[in-house]
Design a protein around this motif. Structure first.
Motif, PDB file in Angstrom:
ATOM      1  N   ARG A 110       7.022  -0.038  -1.330  1.00 50.82           N
ATOM      2  CA  ARG A 110       6.035  -0.076  -2.424  1.00 50.82           C
ATOM      3  C   ARG A 110       4.698  -0.655  -1.956  1.00 50.82           C
ATOM      4  NH1 ARG A 110       8.514   1.713  -6.843  1.00 50.82           N
ATOM      5  NH2 ARG A 110      10.781   1.596  -6.850  1.00 50.82           N
ATOM      6  N   GLU A 111       4.737  -1.663  -1.109  1.00 56.06           N
ATOM      7  CA  GLU A 111       3.499  -2.237  -0.572  1.00 56.06           C
ATOM      8  C   GLU A 111       2.781  -1.252   0.346  1.00 56.06           C
ATOM      9  OE1 GLU A 111       4.667  -5.936   1.246  1.00 56.06           O
ATOM     10  OE2 GLU A 111       4.807  -6.972  -0.686  1.00 56.06           O
ATOM     11  N   LEU A 112       3.555  -0.536   1.179  1.00 57.39           N
ATOM     12  CA  LEU A 112       2.958   0.467   2.051  1.00 57.39           C
ATOM     13  C   LEU A 112       2.288   1.562   1.236  1.00 57.39           C
ATOM     14  CD1 LEU A 112       5.700   0.847   4.821  1.00 57.39           C
ATOM     15  CD2 LEU A 112       3.454  -0.214   5.065  1.00 57.39           C
ATOM     16  N   LEU A 113       2.965   2.034   0.203  1.00 57.14           N
ATOM     17  CA  LEU A 113       2.383   3.080  -0.650  1.00 57.14           C
ATOM     18  C   LEU A 113       1.116   2.597  -1.339  1.00 57.14           C
ATOM     19  CD1 LEU A 113       5.432   4.830  -2.369  1.00 57.14           C
ATOM     20  CD2 LEU A 113       3.837   5.801  -0.706  1.00 57.14           C
ATOM     21  N   LYS A 114       1.150   1.378  -1.836  1.00 57.60           N
ATOM     22  CA  LYS A 114      -0.013   0.828  -2.534  1.00 57.60           C
ATOM     23  C   LYS A 114      -1.226   0.766  -1.601  1.00 57.60           C
ATOM     24  CE  LYS A 114      -1.485  -3.201  -5.212  1.00 57.60           C
ATOM     25  NZ  LYS A 114      -1.107  -4.540  -5.693  1.00 57.60           N
TER      26      LYS A 114
END
Length: 165
Positions: free
Chosen positions: A121-125
């Motif tokens: 989720r952090e990578l996508l954000k």
């Protein structure tokens, strides 16, 4: 990561009668080591330096479909080169899809953690806005057939070519 870059890239290259090139594979071949080893020894910064150099070279090639690693867009120079030198297709996948597709994957250094969900989720954000910034075509890769995704990309490439005439 897990969006289908290699699978769709190979299919698209075949349909266009182009060569398929995977920048991660090229980095491993040139280094004589896998990406996990490069991350262990050189860290992410060392890997990104290699990645930037390889993509700089490969993006000058004609008649190829180039699949880059998921984090290739983190460097501004790489984003600019990709945007200026080719047509950029962003294969967009949800966090749930990525987690499902990479669940048994032990090769991705950034996912070798207990909290894969949080990392994805952090990578996508962080990455999604960068992909959006340079993408000429964005395709959601839900659970569609490879051939359907490929045909959708081909239709959009044709539309872009027709608009540039």
């Amino acid at each position: 990561m897990g969006a289908g870059k290699t699978t769709i890239g190979r299919s698209l290259a075949n349909a266009l009668q182009y060569e398929f090139v995977d920048s991660d594979h090229e980095i491993e071949t040139r280094a004589g080591a896998n990406i996990a080893w490069i991350f262990d020894v050189e860290g992410e910064e060392g890997f990104r330096n290699r990645e930037e150099a390889v993509i700089d070279e490969l993006s000058l090639s004609q008649g190829i479909v180039l699949a880059t690693g998921g984090g290739a867009i983190l460097r501004k120079e790489t984003r600019q080169r990709l945007k200026q030198r080719g047509l950029v297709v962003y294969l967009k996948a949800s966090a749930e899809q990525i987690l499902k597709r990479t669940a048994k994957d032990k090769k991705r250094p950034l996912l070798q953690t207990k909290n894969r969900d949080k990392v994805v989720r952090e990578l996508l954000k962080k990455r999604d806005p960068l992909y959006q910034e340079i993408a000429d075509i964005t395709i959601a890769t839900r659970n569609d057939k490879i051939s359907d995704v490929t045909q959708s990309i081909l239709r959009q490439i044709k539309a872009i070519a027709n608009n540039s005439d």
